[in-house]
Design an enzyme around this catalytic site. Structure first.
Site, PDB file in Angstrom:
ATOM      1  N   TYR A 478       1.849   1.928   3.341  1.00  0.00           N
ATOM      2  CA  TYR A 478       2.153   3.276   2.844  1.00  0.00           C
ATOM      3  C   TYR A 478       3.605   3.260   2.365  1.00  0.00           C
ATOM      4  O   TYR A 478       4.418   4.100   2.741  1.00  0.00           O
ATOM      5  CB  TYR A 478       1.921   4.329   3.935  1.00  0.00           C
ATOM      6  CG  TYR A 478       0.519   4.331   4.519  1.00  0.00           C
ATOM      7  CD1 TYR A 478      -0.585   3.976   3.735  1.00  0.00           C
ATOM      8  CD2 TYR A 478       0.287   4.693   5.843  1.00  0.00           C
ATOM      9  CE1 TYR A 478      -1.868   3.977   4.271  1.00  0.00           C
ATOM     10  CE2 TYR A 478      -0.995   4.699   6.376  1.00  0.00           C
ATOM     11  CZ  TYR A 478      -2.069   4.332   5.587  1.00  0.00           C
ATOM     12  OH  TYR A 478      -3.333   4.337   6.125  1.00  0.00           O
TER      13      TYR A 478
HETATM   14  C1  LIG Z   1      -6.594   6.149  -1.774  1.00  0.00           C
HETATM   15  C2  LIG Z   1      -5.974   5.116  -0.877  1.00  0.00           C
HETATM   16  C3  LIG Z   1      -6.574   4.815   0.330  1.00  0.00           C
HETATM   17  C4  LIG Z   1      -6.024   3.856   1.165  1.00  0.00           C
HETATM   18  N1  LIG Z   1      -6.645   3.583   2.349  1.00  0.00           N
HETATM   19  C5  LIG Z   1      -6.122   2.647   3.152  1.00  0.00           C
HETATM   20  C6  LIG Z   1      -6.745   2.312   4.388  1.00  0.00           C
HETATM   21  O1  LIG Z   1      -7.769   2.868   4.751  1.00  0.00           O
HETATM   22  N2  LIG Z   1      -6.171   1.366   5.165  1.00  0.00           N
HETATM   23  C7  LIG Z   1      -5.039   0.728   4.783  1.00  0.00           C
HETATM   24  O2  LIG Z   1      -4.570  -0.135   5.521  1.00  0.00           O
HETATM   25  N3  LIG Z   1      -4.427   1.018   3.637  1.00  0.00           N
HETATM   26  C8  LIG Z   1      -4.940   1.961   2.815  1.00  0.00           C
HETATM   27  N4  LIG Z   1      -4.294   2.255   1.660  1.00  0.00           N
HETATM   28  C9  LIG Z   1      -3.044   1.569   1.332  1.00  0.00           C
HETATM   29  C10 LIG Z   1      -3.314   0.246   0.659  1.00  0.00           C
HETATM   30  O3  LIG Z   1      -3.766  -0.683   1.608  1.00  0.00           O
HETATM   31  C11 LIG Z   1      -2.019  -0.287   0.049  1.00  0.00           C
HETATM   32  O4  LIG Z   1      -1.551   0.611  -0.910  1.00  0.00           O
HETATM   33  C12 LIG Z   1      -2.221  -1.668  -0.558  1.00  0.00           C
HETATM   34  O5  LIG Z   1      -0.976  -2.298  -0.682  1.00  0.00           O
HETATM   35  C13 LIG Z   1      -2.894  -1.595  -1.903  1.00  0.00           C
HETATM   36  O6  LIG Z   1      -3.348  -2.848  -2.303  1.00  0.00           O
HETATM   37  P1  LIG Z   1      -3.790  -3.061  -3.819  1.00  0.00           P
HETATM   38  O7  LIG Z   1      -4.113  -4.484  -3.979  1.00  0.00           O
HETATM   39  O8  LIG Z   1      -4.782  -2.046  -4.199  1.00  0.00           O
HETATM   40  O9  LIG Z   1      -2.451  -2.648  -4.580  1.00  0.00           O
HETATM   41  P2  LIG Z   1      -1.427  -3.441  -5.518  1.00  0.00           P
HETATM   42  O10 LIG Z   1      -0.550  -2.350  -6.033  1.00  0.00           O
HETATM   43  O11 LIG Z   1      -2.126  -4.298  -6.489  1.00  0.00           O
HETATM   44  O12 LIG Z   1      -0.639  -4.330  -4.509  1.00  0.00           O
HETATM   45  C14 LIG Z   1       0.128  -3.823  -3.432  1.00  0.00           C
HETATM   46  C15 LIG Z   1       1.244  -4.803  -3.084  1.00  0.00           C
HETATM   47  O13 LIG Z   1       0.703  -6.083  -2.759  1.00  0.00           O
HETATM   48  C16 LIG Z   1       1.151  -7.071  -3.673  1.00  0.00           C
HETATM   49  N5  LIG Z   1       0.019  -7.963  -3.982  1.00  0.00           N
HETATM   50  C17 LIG Z   1      -1.210  -7.598  -4.396  1.00  0.00           C
HETATM   51  N6  LIG Z   1      -1.994  -8.670  -4.559  1.00  0.00           N
HETATM   52  C18 LIG Z   1      -1.243  -9.754  -4.245  1.00  0.00           C
HETATM   53  C19 LIG Z   1      -1.487 -11.154  -4.237  1.00  0.00           C
HETATM   54  N7  LIG Z   1      -2.673 -11.653  -4.556  1.00  0.00           N
HETATM   55  N8  LIG Z   1      -0.478 -11.984  -3.900  1.00  0.00           N
HETATM   56  C20 LIG Z   1       0.723 -11.480  -3.567  1.00  0.00           C
HETATM   57  N9  LIG Z   1       1.008 -10.170  -3.547  1.00  0.00           N
HETATM   58  C21 LIG Z   1       0.036  -9.306  -3.882  1.00  0.00           C
HETATM   59  C22 LIG Z   1       1.619  -6.299  -4.882  1.00  0.00           C
HETATM   60  O14 LIG Z   1       2.566  -7.019  -5.621  1.00  0.00           O
HETATM   61  C23 LIG Z   1       2.201  -5.053  -4.239  1.00  0.00           C
HETATM   62  O15 LIG Z   1       3.463  -5.329  -3.713  1.00  0.00           O
HETATM   63  C24 LIG Z   1      -4.843   3.202   0.799  1.00  0.00           C
HETATM   64  C25 LIG Z   1      -4.244   3.510  -0.412  1.00  0.00           C
HETATM   65  C26 LIG Z   1      -4.788   4.455  -1.257  1.00  0.00           C
HETATM   66  C27 LIG Z   1      -4.103   4.766  -2.547  1.00  0.00           C
END
Ligand SMILES: Cc1cc2nc3c(=O)[nH]c(=O)nc-3n(C[C@H](O)[C@H](O)[C@H](O)COP(=O)(O)OP(=O)(O)OC[C@H]3O[C@@H](n4cnc5c(N)ncnc54)[C@H](O)[C@@H]3O)c2cc1C
Ligand SMILES: *[C@@H]1O[C@H](CO)[C@@H](O)[C@H](O)[C@H]1NC(C)=O
Ligand SMILES: *[C@@H]1O[C@H](CO)[C@@H](O)[C@H](O)[C@H]1NC(C)=O
Ligand SMILES: *[C@@H]1O[C@H](CO)[C@@H](O)[C@H](O)[C@H]1NC(C)=O
Ligand SMILES: *[C@@H]1O[C@H](CO)[C@@H](O)[C@H](O)[C@H]1NC(C)=O
Ligand SMILES: *[C@@H]1O[C@H](CO)[C@@H](O)[C@H](O)[C@H]1NC(C)=O
Length: 536
Positions: A478
């Site tokens: 978050y």
């Molecule tokens: C609607 C909503 C619901 C959510 N529900 C939950 C929940 O139930 N439980 C929970 O724990 N979290 C939850 N989250 C938070 C979520 O886990 C984080 O926002 C997470 O970082 C998002 O991952 P992403 O791959 O979608 O995002 P991205 O924006 O793609 O990545 C997030 C971060 O991780 C890095 N990253 C992504 N992929 C890689 C990779 N392959 N190698 C290295 N770095 C990488 C990115 O650079 C960035 O810093 C929720 C978020 C939202 C918006």
């Protein structure tokens, strides 16, 4: 005057040459580093698909009009990533790594410096080995795609991850991963058994031989250390029938029930997960448009209704949940009481406000996010129940704003049995639950956005007496830049201020791993872990 003009012309042309050479240089460099036509999956702002890839990436559209990438790289094969890393580094472009694009501060798709967005969403292979009880997933896979693939193969396997289908396994698992199964099985990151990571030199490292790196990426955030290509995850065993239910109440007159939840939710049997969401609503009964605060419990029991009912009689007779409540098809998510007995995949659907008998195909939806849903979040961990005075303040502040939520998730169970330093996520024994604060709005004008964010900051400040202290802690997934960001010099001692909120004592070890795997700090952002350095 004249010399000034000449100088500015000179500067201007230098600037043009510099930009031009960066763009051309990048493409030329890519060709050098690879045999095939690699520019195929590289998009510049003139490419017709550029904007739609970016729009899909930006789950929070707050930054839609700013700082677009110089290039988007959307590899279809793992081998296309190496040239992107090496050439960005060589040419002096930054890189952002994007899996699901849900980062709360948008760091996977925006940067102040010219950058390449590495979009992993086409790398979405899933290889399940039921015999071994494991799965290899490429990090472009969303948690919804993973859940769907598991459920298609087996009725008795699952994975403990988060709730929202479109969240990427790249971001979620590298930041921890809280979900409805965590009290029984731990975080998503607690269930990683191996990984493959591409480092700054384009070398692929595995978890087995690179223990420090493997430790760091399970909760320390991926983006500071390299590109995580694949996770190997442990599947968990679930029964064929689980039960999910929702109970909804007004806060006024029912505060006691919420306080009881605070007292006991972390020590319930591990099979029972009950989260609480407190939010404001408007009632439109009889023409009166009155704001009020309500809360609802959203729960998952890892077992059938017949086991759940006696448990609830013991712990929460106030819910008044009967067996018959769990066999009604047509209840809606806004009903006061809703309950279903479902396979694991049905519980996943329920927790994300779908009908539990919807087709699991909705887990695969890849929708462009709603352009007008701007939001800001932050988080806390709670160690002692909030007193009466705290709840009075919360109710008052929630009534001041529109579309605000406090999502509270109980910890305890398996989470308490894992030590604080096992992986970078340190919020274990002694914490009762986590709070996620969220504010949503629909007009991104400067004045409205800053008003919403100011409200969230005020709320955060008022909560200080009631939450974990020294340090006041937060959950990396978050992400909140309000906790502090890196400055120009990426000073370790300054980063400690926000770093110890996310990681407590594990921050130092993360910085030491960073120094080892990325000493020149290529993988950097406002909240990346800086290389460990005693002098600053
Ligand atoms: C609607 C909503 C619901 C959510 N529900 C939950 C929940 O139930 N439980 C929970 O724990 N979290 C939850 N989250 C938070 C979520 O886990 C984080 O926002 C997470 O970082 C998002 O991952 P992403 O791959 O979608 O995002 P991205 O924006 O793609 O990545 C997030 C971060 O991780 C890095 N990253 C992504 N992929 C890689 C990779 N392959 N190698 C290295 N770095 C990488 C990115 O650079 C960035 O810093 C929720 C978020 C939202 C918006
Ligand atoms: C490489 O791919 C691009 C985009 O598909 C195409 O325009 C270009 O002609 C290709 N070049 C070669 C040498 O095949
Ligand atoms: C982007 O800018 C346009 C034009 O100024 C505006 O209409 C739109 O609302 C902005 N979008 C976002 C998401 O801020
Ligand atoms: C919560 O626990 C405290 C301490 O045991 C107790 O005094 C209080 O009455 C409990 N509150 C509720 C609502 O159960
Ligand atoms: C439930 O909904 C279905 C389809 O909308 C309808 O046919 C059925 O009559 C409803 N059942 C009850 C008990 O309301
Ligand atoms: C957004 O808010 C600004 C500032 O209050 C206002 O001028 C503008 O009309 C609003 N836009 C919309 C679409 O409501």
């Amino acid at each position: 005057m004249r010399s000034f003009q000449i100088l500015s012309v000179l500067f201007f042309s230098l600037f043009l040459v510099n930009c031009y050479s960066k763009k051309e240089g990048f493409l030329q460099c890519l060709t050098k580093y690879s045999q095939k036509n690699v520019t195929k999956n590289i998009y510049s702002p003139n490419s017709p698909t550029y904007l739609s890839i970016l729009e899909y990436a930006q789950k929070n559209p707050r930054w839609f009009n700013s700082s677009h990438p110089t290039f988007i790289a959307s590899p279809k094969k793992e081998s296309e990533i190496r040239p992107v890393i090496l050439c960005s580094k060589k040419i002096g472009l930054e890189i952002t790594i994007k899996s699901g694009g849900h980062d709360y501060e948008g760091i996977s798709y925006r940067s102040e410096s010219p950058f390449v967005m590495l979009d992993l969403s086409n790398l979405n292979k899933i290889k399940i080995n039921l015999k071994e009880g494991t799965v290899w997933v490429q990090t472009g896979v969303t948690i919804g795609q993973l859940y769907y693939a598991i459920a298609k193969k087996s009725k008795v396997h699952g994975f403990p991850g988060g709730v929202c289908f479109s969240v990427g396994t790249g971001g979620m698992i590298s930041g921890g991963g809280l979900g409805a199964l965590m009290r029984k099985f731990g975080l998503a990151a607690d269930n990683v058994v191996d990984a493959r990571v591409m480092d700054v030199k384009g070398k692929i490292l595995d978890g087995e031989k690179n223990k420090d790196l493997f430790w760091a990426i399970r909760g320390g955030g991926g983006a500071s250390f390299g590109v995580i290509l694949e996770w190997k995850l442990k599947l968990v065993r679930v029964p064929e029938k689980l039960t999910v239910f929702t109970i909804r109440r007004k806060l006024e007159g029912n505060r006691n029930l919420l306080q009881k939840w605070e007292n006991i939710s972390h020590q319930l049997p591990e099979d029972l997960f009950i989260r609480a969401v407190v939010q404001n609503r408007r009632s439109s009964e009889g023409n009166v448009n009155k704001k009020y605060v309500e809360f609802y419990f959203q729960a998952q029991y890892v077992g059938p209704v017949d086991e759940l009912i006696p448990l609830l009689k013991q712990y929460f007779p106030e819910f008044n949940l009967e067996r018959k409540d769990c066999y009604q098809e047509n209840t809606t998510a806004s009903a006061e009481k809703e309950c279903h007995e479902v396979p694991w995949i049905g519980s996943v659907l329920h927790l994300f406000f779908r009908k539990p008998n919807d087709s699991p195909k909705v887990l695969l939806e890849k929708r462009i996010p709603i352009r007008k849903n701007f939001n800001k979040g932050t988080s806390d961990f709670v160690k002692t129940p909030i007193p009466e005075s705290g709840w009075e303040m919360i109710e008052r502040l929630l009534l001041e704003e529109e579309r605000v939520q406090m999502i509270m998730e109980p910890l305890g169970g398996k989470l308490d049995k894992i030590s604080e330093s096992e992986i970078p996520f340190p919020h274990r024994k002694g914490n009762l639950y986590t709070i996620q604060y969220l504010v949503n709005w629909g007009n991104n004008s400067e004045s409205i956005s800053s008003q919403k964010i100011a409200w969230l900051r005020k709320f955060y400040k008022e909560m200080e007496p009631y939450v974990a202290k020294s340090p006041r802690t937060a959950y990396l997934n978050y992400r909140d830049f309000g906790l502090g960001t890196n400055e120009e010099d990426y000073s370790y001692s300054k980063a400690k201020i926000w770093g110890e909120k996310y990681f407590k004592g594990n921050f130092e070890r993360l910085a030491k791993v960073k120094r080892k795997v990325d000493p020149t700090n290529f993988f950097r952002s406002e909240q990346s872990v800086p290389p460990y350095h005693l002098s600053h």
